[in-house]
Design an enzyme around this catalytic site. Structure first.
Site, PDB file in Angstrom:
ATOM      1  N   CYS A   1       0.839  -1.201   0.000  1.00 52.50           N
ATOM      2  CA  CYS A   1       0.000   0.000   0.000  1.00 52.50           C
ATOM      3  C   CYS A   1       0.871   1.247   0.000  1.00 52.50           C
ATOM      4  O   CYS A   1       1.862   1.330   0.720  1.00 52.50           O
ATOM      5  CB  CYS A   1      -0.942  -0.013   1.199  1.00 52.50           C
TER       6      CYS A   1
ATOM      7  N   HIS B   1      -7.207  -4.908   6.259  1.00 52.31           N
ATOM      8  CA  HIS B   1      -6.380  -4.220   7.249  1.00 52.31           C
ATOM      9  C   HIS B   1      -5.437  -5.215   7.921  1.00 52.31           C
ATOM     10  O   HIS B   1      -5.679  -6.429   7.915  1.00 52.31           O
ATOM     11  CB  HIS B   1      -7.260  -3.538   8.291  1.00 52.31           C
TER      12      HIS B   1
ATOM     13  N   GLU C   1      -4.834  -5.862  11.024  1.00 55.91           N
ATOM     14  CA  GLU C   1      -5.451  -6.621  12.116  1.00 55.91           C
ATOM     15  C   GLU C   1      -6.259  -7.794  11.576  1.00 55.91           C
ATOM     16  O   GLU C   1      -6.191  -8.913  12.086  1.00 55.91           O
ATOM     17  CB  GLU C   1      -6.392  -5.738  12.952  1.00 55.91           C
TER      18      GLU C   1
ATOM     19  N   CYS D   1      -9.906   0.300  13.286  1.00 54.86           N
ATOM     20  CA  CYS D   1     -11.168   0.878  12.848  1.00 54.86           C
ATOM     21  C   CYS D   1     -12.323   0.086  13.472  1.00 54.86           C
ATOM     22  O   CYS D   1     -12.099  -0.910  14.170  1.00 54.86           O
ATOM     23  CB  CYS D   1     -11.268   0.827  11.319  1.00 54.86           C
TER      24      CYS D   1
ATOM     25  N   CYS E   1     -12.408  -3.721  12.238  1.00 52.05           N
ATOM     26  CA  CYS E   1     -11.352  -4.533  12.850  1.00 52.05           C
ATOM     27  C   CYS E   1     -11.607  -4.723  14.341  1.00 52.05           C
ATOM     28  O   CYS E   1     -11.322  -5.787  14.894  1.00 52.05           O
ATOM     29  CB  CYS E   1      -9.984  -3.920  12.594  1.00 52.05           C
TER      30      CYS E   1
ATOM     31  N   TYR F   1      -5.909   6.332  14.445  1.00 50.35           N
ATOM     32  CA  TYR F   1      -6.670   6.324  13.196  1.00 50.35           C
ATOM     33  C   TYR F   1      -7.584   7.543  13.221  1.00 50.35           C
ATOM     34  O   TYR F   1      -7.978   8.009  14.303  1.00 50.35           O
ATOM     35  CB  TYR F   1      -7.473   5.013  13.134  1.00 50.35           C
TER      36      TYR F   1
END
Length: 156
Positions: free
Chosen positions: A36, A80, A82, A108, A111, A129
């Protein structure tokens, strides 16, 4: 009972903060495996002084390793860190019950739901976040949340 819980969540005793920092640093290194471009996130799941899983954000197995579309937006199917760590431990047959999750960015909402269902009891993270609703959910579920970054020792 409370003493047993403390031993499970903090197996390193007085040296727990030192080990929390080291595991978080390992998660930062693991994040570098992500393809990413916008943000690289890493995660480790630790149970009984042993790393039982790891993950970083990226596309599902079999997809091209490109996380962003032509406009630079994250593709909707990117997992993600996690989620990758939790699904990896589930595939392995190990249990994440009473484990600690170390993640470079706070979880988030999606997650956080996975963290609760996975039986993880402690989350240590470095960066906030942009949406803190996941942290609120974790706290509501009775999960210990520790914000640990360069400027502080630890806040809950």
């Amino acid at each position: 009972m409370e003493e047993d819980k403390d031993k499970i969540l903090r197996p390193y005793g007085a040296r727990q903060l030192q080990f929390d920092r080291r595991y978080l640093e390992m998660a930062r290194i693991w994040a570098k495996n992500s393809y990413c471009k916008r943000k690289q996130v890493g995660a480790l799941i630790v149970k009984e002084r042993m790393i039982i899983s790891d993950g970083f954000n990226g596309t599902p197995a079999g997809f091209e390793n490109i996380c962003e579309d032509e406009e630079g937006k994250t593709k909707p199917y990117v997992l993600h860190a996690e989620a990758n760590a939790i699904t990896k431990v589930a595939k392995s047959g190990n249990s994440s019950e009473n484990a600690t999750l170390y993640v470079t960015t706070s979880p988030c909402m999606e997650c956080s739901k996975l963290i609760i269902q996975a039986g993880i009891k402690r989350v240590v993270f470095a960066e906030l976040y942009h949406d803190d609703s996941g942290l609120k959910l974790l706290r509501e579920a009775g999960i210990e949340v520790v914000h640990l970054n360069e400027e502080n020792d630890a806040t809950e």
